[in-house]
Design a protein around this motif. Structure first.
Motif, mmCIF file in Angstrom:
data_model
loop_
_atom_site.group_PDB
_atom_site.id
_atom_site.type_symbol
_atom_site.label_atom_id
_atom_site.label_comp_id
_atom_site.label_asym_id
_atom_site.label_seq_id
_atom_site.Cartn_x
_atom_site.Cartn_y
_atom_site.Cartn_z
ATOM 1 N N VAL A 163 1.062 -1.025 0.091
ATOM 2 C CA VAL A 163 0.069 0.151 -0.058
ATOM 3 C C VAL A 163 0.871 1.158 0.009
ATOM 4 C CG1 VAL A 163 -1.616 1.134 1.407
ATOM 5 C CG2 VAL A 163 -1.968 -1.196 1.182
ATOM 6 N N LEU A 164 1.848 1.308 1.022
ATOM 7 C CA LEU A 164 2.640 2.476 0.802
ATOM 8 C C LEU A 164 3.648 2.517 -0.438
ATOM 9 C CD1 LEU A 164 4.181 2.116 4.584
ATOM 10 C CD2 LEU A 164 2.320 3.787 3.554
ATOM 11 N N LEU A 165 3.701 1.536 -1.223
ATOM 12 C CA LEU A 165 4.485 1.628 -2.305
ATOM 13 C C LEU A 165 3.841 2.272 -3.426
ATOM 14 C CD1 LEU A 165 6.728 -1.544 -2.403
ATOM 15 C CD2 LEU A 165 7.608 0.790 -2.157
ATOM 16 N N CYS A 166 2.403 1.683 -3.282
ATOM 17 C CA CYS A 166 1.608 2.439 -4.182
ATOM 18 C C CYS A 166 1.418 4.004 -4.026
ATOM 19 C CB CYS A 166 0.006 1.529 -4.296
ATOM 20 S SG CYS A 166 0.264 -0.087 -4.806
ATOM 21 N N PHE A 167 0.957 4.100 -2.756
ATOM 22 C CA PHE A 167 0.994 5.513 -2.122
ATOM 23 C C PHE A 167 2.066 6.302 -2.913
ATOM 24 C CE2 PHE A 167 2.483 8.678 0.691
ATOM 25 C CZ PHE A 167 1.244 9.566 0.653
ATOM 26 N N ALA A 168 3.448 6.049 -2.695
ATOM 27 C CA ALA A 168 4.422 6.744 -3.240
ATOM 28 C C ALA A 168 4.431 6.802 -4.857
ATOM 29 C CB ALA A 168 5.798 6.146 -2.870
ATOM 30 N N ALA A 169 4.002 5.711 -5.438
ATOM 31 C CA ALA A 169 3.710 5.628 -6.899
ATOM 32 C C ALA A 169 2.747 7.073 -7.428
ATOM 33 C CB ALA A 169 3.241 4.541 -7.513
ATOM 34 N N PHE A 170 1.772 7.078 -6.539
ATOM 35 C CA PHE A 170 0.614 8.048 -7.147
ATOM 36 C C PHE A 170 1.366 9.549 -6.405
ATOM 37 C CE2 PHE A 170 -1.570 4.632 -8.180
ATOM 38 C CZ PHE A 170 -2.997 4.871 -8.736
ATOM 39 N N LEU A 171 1.813 9.551 -5.619
ATOM 40 C CA LEU A 171 2.581 10.943 -5.088
ATOM 41 C C LEU A 171 3.316 11.372 -6.221
ATOM 42 C CD1 LEU A 171 2.857 12.563 -2.639
ATOM 43 C CD2 LEU A 171 5.230 11.536 -2.311
ATOM 44 N N LEU A 172 4.132 10.505 -6.896
ATOM 45 C CA LEU A 172 4.996 10.877 -8.024
ATOM 46 C C LEU A 172 4.318 11.128 -9.080
ATOM 47 C CD1 LEU A 172 7.889 8.356 -7.786
ATOM 48 C CD2 LEU A 172 8.039 10.827 -6.940
ATOM 49 N N CYS A 173 2.987 10.274 -9.391
ATOM 50 C CA CYS A 173 2.442 10.489 -10.557
ATOM 51 C C CYS A 173 1.731 11.982 -10.737
ATOM 52 C CB CYS A 173 1.142 9.396 -10.573
ATOM 53 S SG CYS A 173 -0.280 9.607 -11.831
ATOM 54 N N ASN A 174 1.045 12.535 -9.593
ATOM 55 C CA ASN A 174 0.695 13.810 -9.703
ATOM 56 C C ASN A 174 1.780 14.957 -9.585
ATOM 57 O OD1 ASN A 174 -1.923 12.868 -9.905
ATOM 58 N ND2 ASN A 174 -2.817 14.385 -8.565
ATOM 59 N N MET A 175 2.698 14.635 -8.768
ATOM 60 C CA MET A 175 4.028 15.493 -8.905
ATOM 61 C C MET A 175 4.238 15.741 -10.354
ATOM 62 S SD MET A 175 6.083 14.390 -5.712
ATOM 63 C CE MET A 175 7.435 15.460 -6.184
ATOM 64 N N ASP A 176 4.437 14.635 -11.141
ATOM 65 C CA ASP A 176 4.918 15.008 -12.539
ATOM 66 C C ASP A 176 3.639 15.333 -13.468
ATOM 67 O OD1 ASP A 176 7.333 14.002 -11.769
ATOM 68 O OD2 ASP A 176 7.128 11.811 -12.562
ATOM 69 N N ARG A 177 2.678 15.159 -13.110
ATOM 70 C CA ARG A 177 1.366 15.852 -13.845
ATOM 71 C C ARG A 177 1.385 17.396 -13.623
ATOM 72 N NH1 ARG A 177 -4.594 13.250 -13.348
ATOM 73 N NH2 ARG A 177 -3.375 11.411 -13.735
ATOM 74 N N VAL A 178 1.290 17.910 -12.360
ATOM 75 C CA VAL A 178 1.093 19.272 -12.047
ATOM 76 C C VAL A 178 2.152 20.316 -12.215
ATOM 77 C CG1 VAL A 178 -0.897 18.658 -10.502
ATOM 78 C CG2 VAL A 178 1.790 19.129 -9.630
ATOM 79 N N ASN A 179 3.402 19.638 -12.542
ATOM 80 C CA ASN A 179 4.525 20.641 -12.646
ATOM 81 C C ASN A 179 4.291 21.061 -13.989
ATOM 82 O OD1 ASN A 179 5.090 18.520 -14.477
ATOM 83 N ND2 ASN A 179 6.808 17.794 -13.610
ATOM 84 N N MET A 180 3.869 20.660 -15.072
ATOM 85 C CA MET A 180 3.567 21.307 -16.394
ATOM 86 C C MET A 180 2.586 22.768 -16.025
ATOM 87 S SD MET A 180 4.143 21.762 -19.470
ATOM 88 C CE MET A 180 5.030 20.614 -20.090
ATOM 89 N N SER A 181 1.465 22.486 -15.322
ATOM 90 C CA SER A 181 0.867 23.811 -14.907
ATOM 91 C C SER A 181 1.528 24.930 -14.327
ATOM 92 C CB SER A 181 -0.334 23.282 -14.141
ATOM 93 O OG SER A 181 -0.034 23.016 -12.902
ATOM 94 N N ILE A 182 2.627 24.727 -13.682
ATOM 95 C CA ILE A 182 3.495 25.876 -13.211
ATOM 96 C C ILE A 182 4.348 26.087 -14.192
ATOM 97 C CG2 ILE A 182 4.963 26.555 -11.275
ATOM 98 C CD1 ILE A 182 1.930 26.035 -10.792
#
Length: 615
Positions: free
Chosen positions: A209-228
């Motif tokens: 569960v924690l590894l999946c949590f970390a994967a989704f943390l990276l997922c949205n970090m990489d997604r929203v960085n373009m908006s900035i």
């Protein structure tokens, strides 16, 4: 009490019989003692007791072992005439132990707090004596160099059966054997093993569960960085608003493409490979984004679409993994924790990206965020497994807990599309996911504009306030997960819990959106927006958990289907909002969202179920 059933060849400190020795002596017994002042057998009757002894591993069994205390043995040694102390006695060597060994056994008994019964000591002392098991030693005697004993010198016999030839073994060999075996047994009984450290006792399912949590943390970090980063990039490359919109939308081309495909892959080959592929794929695409932007617009569009391909498989693969690893009693909170990783990833990306851009330039955002995927992938390869059956280090207790739950364990070979699409609960998932994401994407996409146009916040204040709904969703998603699992553990049906939680996820946002037109201060407006998103997060314990309920083996495919509808709602809803604002007001935007929330509530409560409908 009794510590030994054995003697050396110079005294009769132990009597071992077939069970009748304790009931009376025989004429041969009297002859073997000569003119003793006391009959040894009579003395034994008064001073000793018999107890059964069965050897656990050897090929023979000791029927009875007669035992007595040290004082009784010493008294008997004094009363037996010395002329008879050297009599030839047929004693079974399997039960002959020296007086020195008896002291060691007594010490062992004290350590294990025994009450004096020697069965466990004898059993362990002879359990590994394979040479005794393979020889028949019924007539072995000890005579200190004298002639072999006669047939009348037998005191008692033990009913021990051996399956090999007769062989003579000296007393010294027996003493050495028993002494060494007793010491080994003593060392093996010295207290329990030290407790494992807490990180080794941490449940493996929650490591997943924690590894999946970390994967989704990276997922949205990489997604929203373009908006900035798009702001300094558009200035550097002279992009107009239409080009910026095209770049932002290119992500969804690939994201839509792999929703269903990712679910099929995960259900067939396992979630570990699919999620690992996704993280590596979108991390490489993130790192290549600055290079693609400098090469030209077409390269950048393809790179962003590739990034969408990688992130598109993440949710179906994660859903497949948790369906195999997490029992029903922990399903809601595990999913809530993983999805809160997405919300916290957005918070982290929005908070860290401006500082990196200001200090190192806009390419640093893509290089730094993308490189984090390699660290995650290294941990994923060493710790993750697609199924509990594939993990050799999983404890037996945890494996029983997981495999005993109502969760999917086996991969599938074919997808029964006709059966899946013919089920009303599946369509309830798809329609509800569309209605849910319409409101969610509108709020998250248009929120900065709303703050600026309606509440008159500047862009800096709008950016900071954009973080608040993500934080609220992360907190309330986990609260909803714990509430749902608690209700299930207390006897509520899964169907009832899913309907309750999703009704909150629909009606809560609908209520707070209707209040936006009535509030007069910016503070109350921000509070309504935060409460709307916080209640929306209860959907993680509603429709987002329902895929594993109705079809655990096809949970990846089901999430791919419903999330495709959700992505389409985000695309169409964002465009429709712009059209409504051009011809109407924000109240009209909120009315459409509220209407879809109500439709979703009705469909969900009429057709959804928490029971398994797909095997």
């Amino acid at each position: 009490m009794a510590i030994s059933t054995v003697v050396s060849h110079r005294n009769f400190g132990s009597f071992i019989g077939s069970g009748q020795v304790c009931h009376g002596e025989t004429p041969s017994d009297r002859q073997s003692y000569g003119h003793s002042s006391i009959s040894a057998v009579q003395y034994v009757n008064k001073k000793m007791f018999c107890s059964k002894l069965y050897h656990p591993r050897a090929s023979f069994s000791f029927r009875y072992v007669c035992q007595f205390s040290i004082p009784a043995r010493d008294q008997l040694n004094r009363e037996v005439p010395k002329s008879n102390s050297r009599s030839h006695v047929n004693l079974d060597p399997a039960l002959v132990i020296s007086h020195q060994t008896s002291k060691k056994v007594k010490s062992l008994n004290k350590r294990v707090k025994s009450r004096g019964v020697l069965e466990c000591c004898l059993s362990s002392a002879y359990s590994d004596a394979s040479w005794i098991q393979s020889r028949k030693l019924d007539k072995l005697g000890f005579n200190d160099g004298q002639k072999p004993p006669s047939k009348h010198s037998t005191v008692m016999r033990t009913r021990a059966e051996f399956k090999s030839e007769e062989h003579d073994v000296t007393r010294t060999e027996l003493e050495t054997l028993v002494s060494s075996e007793g010491e080994n047994e003593a060392s093996s009984l010295e207290g329990p093993e030290p407790a494992k450290p807490w990180w080794k006792q941490f449940p493996k399912r929650w490591v997943m569960v924690l590894l999946c949590f970390a994967a989704f943390l990276l997922c949205n970090m990489d997604r929203v960085n373009m908006s900035i980063a798009i702001l300094p990039m558009s200035k550097e490359f002279n992009w107009n608003s239409a080009t910026v919109g095209l770049i932002q939308s290119s992500f969804f081309w690939g994201y839509l493409l792999t929703q269903i495909v990712g679910g099929i892959w995960a259900d067939k080959i396992g979630g570990k490979l699919v999620l690992g592929f996704g993280v590596v794929w979108w991390s490489i695409a993130t790192v290549l984004t600055p290079i693609a932007a400098k090469l030209g617009l077409p390269f950048l569009l393809v790179t962003r679409a590739f990034m969408g391909i990688g992130e598109g498989v993440a949710m179906p693969a994660m859903n497949n993994l948790l369906s195999r690893w997490i029992p029903v009693s922990e399903r809601s909170r595990s999913l809530a924790l993983v999805y809160s990783g997405m919300y916290l990833g957005s918070v982290t990306g929005l908070a860290v990206s401006p500082a990196l851009i200001h200090k190192f330039g806009w390419p640093s955002v893509f290089y730094s965020f993308g490189s984090l995927g390699s660290i995650w992938f290294a941990l994923w390869l060493s710790k993750a497994h697609s199924s509990p059956k594939d993990d050799p280090s999983l404890s037996l207790e945890e494996k029983k807990l997981i495999l005993g739950g109502n969760v999917s364990k086996e991969s599938v070979s074919t997808i029964p599309w006709k059966k899946i699409l013919s089920k009303a609960p599946v369509w309830a998932l798809i329609i509800s996911h569309f209605c849910h994401n319409w409101g969610t994407f509108i709020l998250l996409t248009w929120m900065p504009t709303y703050y600026n146009q309606v509440l008159n916040f500047n862009l800096t204040e709008s950016g900071l306030l954009c973080v608040l709904p993500w934080l609220t969703m992360a907190v309330f998603a986990n609260i909803g997960g714990w509430v749902a699992d608690t209700l299930i553990s207390r006897g509520f049906s899964i169907t009832s819990v899913r309907k309750i939680m999703q009704s909150i996820g629909f009606l809560g946002p609908a209520f707070f959106l209707t209040q936006l037109s009535k509030v007069k201060t910016p503070a109350l407006a921000v509070l309504c927006m935060a409460c709307s998103q916080g209640s929306d997060a209860f959907s993680q314990s509603g429709l987002y958990s329902n895929h594993q309920d109705i079809g655990p083996r096809y949970s990846g495919v089901l999430l791919g289907l419903s999330n495709t509808a959700g992505v389409l709602a985000g695309v169409f809803g964002t465009a429709a909002t712009g059209y409504i604002l051009q011809h109407g007001s924000w109240n009209d935007v909120f009315k459409v969202a509220v209407a879809l929330y109500i439709v979703g509530t009705v469909v969900w409560n009429l057709f959804s179920t928490g029971e398994k409908i797909l095997d």
